[in-house]
Design a protein around this motif. Sequence first.
Motif, short mmCIF file in Angstrom:
data_model
loop_
_atom_site.label_atom_id
_atom_site.label_comp_id
_atom_site.label_asym_id
_atom_site.label_seq_id
_atom_site.Cartn_x
_atom_site.Cartn_y
_atom_site.Cartn_z
N GLN A 1 3.11 -1.03 10.39
CA GLN A 1 2.26 0.14 10.56
C GLN A 1 1.00 -0.01 9.73
OE1 GLN A 1 4.05 4.05 10.23
NE2 GLN A 1 6.06 3.26 10.83
N THR A 2 -0.03 0.74 10.12
CA THR A 2 -1.30 0.66 9.43
C THR A 2 -1.83 2.05 9.11
OG1 THR A 2 -2.57 0.72 11.47
CG2 THR A 2 -1.90 -1.46 10.68
N THR A 3 -2.81 2.06 8.21
CA THR A 3 -3.59 3.27 7.93
C THR A 3 -4.99 2.83 7.57
OG1 THR A 3 -3.63 5.35 6.73
CG2 THR A 3 -3.03 3.38 5.47
N LEU A 4 -5.85 3.76 7.28
CA LEU A 4 -7.19 3.44 6.82
C LEU A 4 -7.14 2.92 5.39
CD1 LEU A 4 -8.93 6.67 8.15
CD2 LEU A 4 -8.94 4.42 9.24
N ALA A 5 -8.05 2.00 5.09
CA ALA A 5 -8.09 1.46 3.73
C ALA A 5 -8.97 2.29 2.80
CB ALA A 5 -8.60 0.02 3.76
N GLY A 6 -9.58 3.32 3.32
CA GLY A 6 -10.42 4.19 2.50
C GLY A 6 -10.78 5.46 3.25
N LYS A 7 -11.55 6.33 2.61
CA LYS A 7 -11.94 7.61 3.19
C LYS A 7 -13.24 7.46 3.95
CE LYS A 7 -13.42 10.98 0.49
NZ LYS A 7 -13.43 12.09 -0.49
N ILE A 8 -13.37 8.22 5.06
CA ILE A 8 -14.55 8.19 5.91
C ILE A 8 -15.04 9.62 6.11
CG2 ILE A 8 -15.46 7.59 8.19
CD1 ILE A 8 -13.05 5.63 8.41
N ALA A 9 -16.33 9.83 6.07
CA ALA A 9 -16.91 11.15 6.33
C ALA A 9 -17.96 11.05 7.43
CB ALA A 9 -17.52 11.73 5.06
N LEU A 10 -17.89 11.97 8.40
CA LEU A 10 -18.86 12.04 9.49
C LEU A 10 -19.24 13.51 9.69
CD1 LEU A 10 -17.11 9.63 12.02
CD2 LEU A 10 -19.20 9.14 10.75
N ASN A 11 -20.37 13.71 10.37
CA ASN A 11 -20.86 15.07 10.59
C ASN A 11 -21.59 15.13 11.92
OD1 ASN A 11 -23.53 16.84 10.36
ND2 ASN A 11 -21.92 17.87 9.19
N GLY A 12 -21.47 16.27 12.61
CA GLY A 12 -22.20 16.43 13.87
C GLY A 12 -21.81 17.72 14.54
N VAL A 13 -22.32 17.90 15.77
CA VAL A 13 -22.03 19.11 16.53
C VAL A 13 -21.01 18.81 17.62
CG1 VAL A 13 -24.32 20.06 16.11
CG2 VAL A 13 -23.91 18.74 18.19
N GLY A 14 -20.28 19.82 18.03
CA GLY A 14 -19.34 19.68 19.12
C GLY A 14 -20.07 19.75 20.45
N VAL A 15 -19.65 18.95 21.41
CA VAL A 15 -20.35 18.89 22.69
C VAL A 15 -20.21 20.18 23.48
CG1 VAL A 15 -18.42 17.88 23.99
CG2 VAL A 15 -20.78 17.41 24.70
N HIS A 16 -19.10 20.88 23.33
CA HIS A 16 -18.90 22.10 24.11
C HIS A 16 -19.38 23.35 23.37
CE1 HIS A 16 -17.11 20.05 27.40
NE2 HIS A 16 -16.13 19.57 26.67
N GLY A 17 -18.92 23.55 22.14
CA GLY A 17 -19.29 24.75 21.40
C GLY A 17 -20.66 24.68 20.75
N GLY A 18 -21.15 23.45 20.49
CA GLY A 18 -22.42 23.29 19.81
C GLY A 18 -22.38 23.66 18.35
N VAL A 19 -21.17 23.76 17.78
CA VAL A 19 -21.00 24.15 16.37
C VAL A 19 -20.91 22.91 15.50
CG1 VAL A 19 -19.50 25.37 14.74
CG2 VAL A 19 -19.83 26.28 17.05
N GLU A 20 -21.62 22.91 14.40
CA GLU A 20 -21.60 21.77 13.49
C GLU A 20 -20.28 21.73 12.72
OE1 GLU A 20 -24.32 19.78 9.90
OE2 GLU A 20 -25.04 21.51 11.04
N ALA A 21 -19.80 20.52 12.47
CA ALA A 21 -18.55 20.35 11.72
C ALA A 21 -18.62 19.09 10.88
CB ALA A 21 -17.35 20.29 12.66
N ASN A 22 -17.93 19.14 9.74
CA ASN A 22 -17.75 17.97 8.88
C ASN A 22 -16.36 17.40 9.14
OD1 ASN A 22 -20.25 18.09 7.19
ND2 ASN A 22 -19.41 20.09 6.68
N LEU A 23 -16.30 16.10 9.26
CA LEU A 23 -15.07 15.40 9.62
C LEU A 23 -14.77 14.35 8.56
CD1 LEU A 23 -13.12 15.19 12.16
CD2 LEU A 23 -14.62 13.37 12.95
N THR A 24 -13.54 14.37 8.04
CA THR A 24 -13.15 13.39 7.03
C THR A 24 -11.84 12.74 7.45
OG1 THR A 24 -14.17 14.73 5.29
CG2 THR A 24 -12.65 13.00 4.60
N PHE A 25 -11.84 11.41 7.49
CA PHE A 25 -10.62 10.64 7.78
C PHE A 25 -10.10 10.07 6.46
CE2 PHE A 25 -12.87 9.41 11.96
CZ PHE A 25 -12.48 10.59 12.56
N LYS A 26 -8.78 10.22 6.24
CA LYS A 26 -8.18 9.73 5.00
C LYS A 26 -6.94 8.89 5.30
CE LYS A 26 -9.55 13.71 2.14
NZ LYS A 26 -9.05 14.81 1.28
N PRO A 27 -6.61 7.97 4.38
CA PRO A 27 -5.37 7.21 4.55
C PRO A 27 -4.15 8.12 4.53
CG PRO A 27 -6.80 6.21 2.89
CD PRO A 27 -7.39 7.55 3.20
#
Length: 309
Positions: free
Chosen positions: A2-28
């Motif tokens: 099995q695998t996971t991420l080797a570190g934390k990732i942060a992204l930001n943007g708007v949703g295509v349907h709602g148009g609402v901005e959101a912050n997205l963080t991926f973690k191991p």
Amino acid sequence: MQTTLAGKIALNGVGVHGGVEANLTFKPAAADTGIVFSRTFADQSPRRISVSRQSVQATDLATVLGDRSGALVSTVEHALAAFAGLGVDNAEVEIDGPEVPILDGSAAPIVAAVDTVGVAKLSARRKYLKVLKPIRVENGASFGELTPYDAGFRLEVEIEFEHAMIGRQRFAGNLTPDVFRRDLSKARTFGFLKDVERLRGAGYARGASLDNTICLDGDGVLNPEGLRFADEFVRHKALDAVGDLALAGLPLFARYRSFRGGHKLNFQVVDALLADRSAYAVVEAPARSRREGAELAVGAPVLAYAPER
């Protein structure tokens, strides 16, 4: 393994349907966690939901996850496709808005972010859903079908639109991280100019723009940069299928064929598979041995536990 991420990732943007901005963080995440979304709020405790068949609340124009309290996060398919395509089994996904950002309309920004931190191996064996017999769902002229396939996961996706830029297109290939990066991850979502007013009136496509969506009018593509692939449309449908089929909760040993499919049909096939306990078995990845520093697979996937019949 099995695998996971080797570190934390942060992204930001708007949703295509709602148009609402959101912050997205991926973690191991630890082995056997799977993919878990955690929605954070300013005025209440976070709510968590594991990606599974039971967590799906809607699949009309996007995949929506939730629980008994209601919808939690929508438009998760590109993130799920990136994880499945790159072979990431376990990750925590934190989001502070109702919808995963559309970014550039493809999975490429997520792939690039994952590649900056890398993928780490864990100590537990990977498990798969091995399809044992055909499962087919038909919706009028559309169909989706899973069949047994011992060489991993194979996609055969075909679409047909009455538009000169699309017509009938087909993508076929065995899914590997290299294939996903090269052939699928950059393919963007698409829509038709004639549908925009209707969709926005229904609460959809409010964040769509030429920066994140291929827009077609009656004659061609409105995006000034044009297409990334001549058959970008079917490649995006294949990307969506990778993400939607990840709702099974485990990677598949199967061949998936679809014609004129979409989110709803893809999930209906997952639902039909998991509803038939004789149609699949959960298997573990084979043991590996080291020979001159290289890891070599030994044997076929081994049965972890059989379906209940």
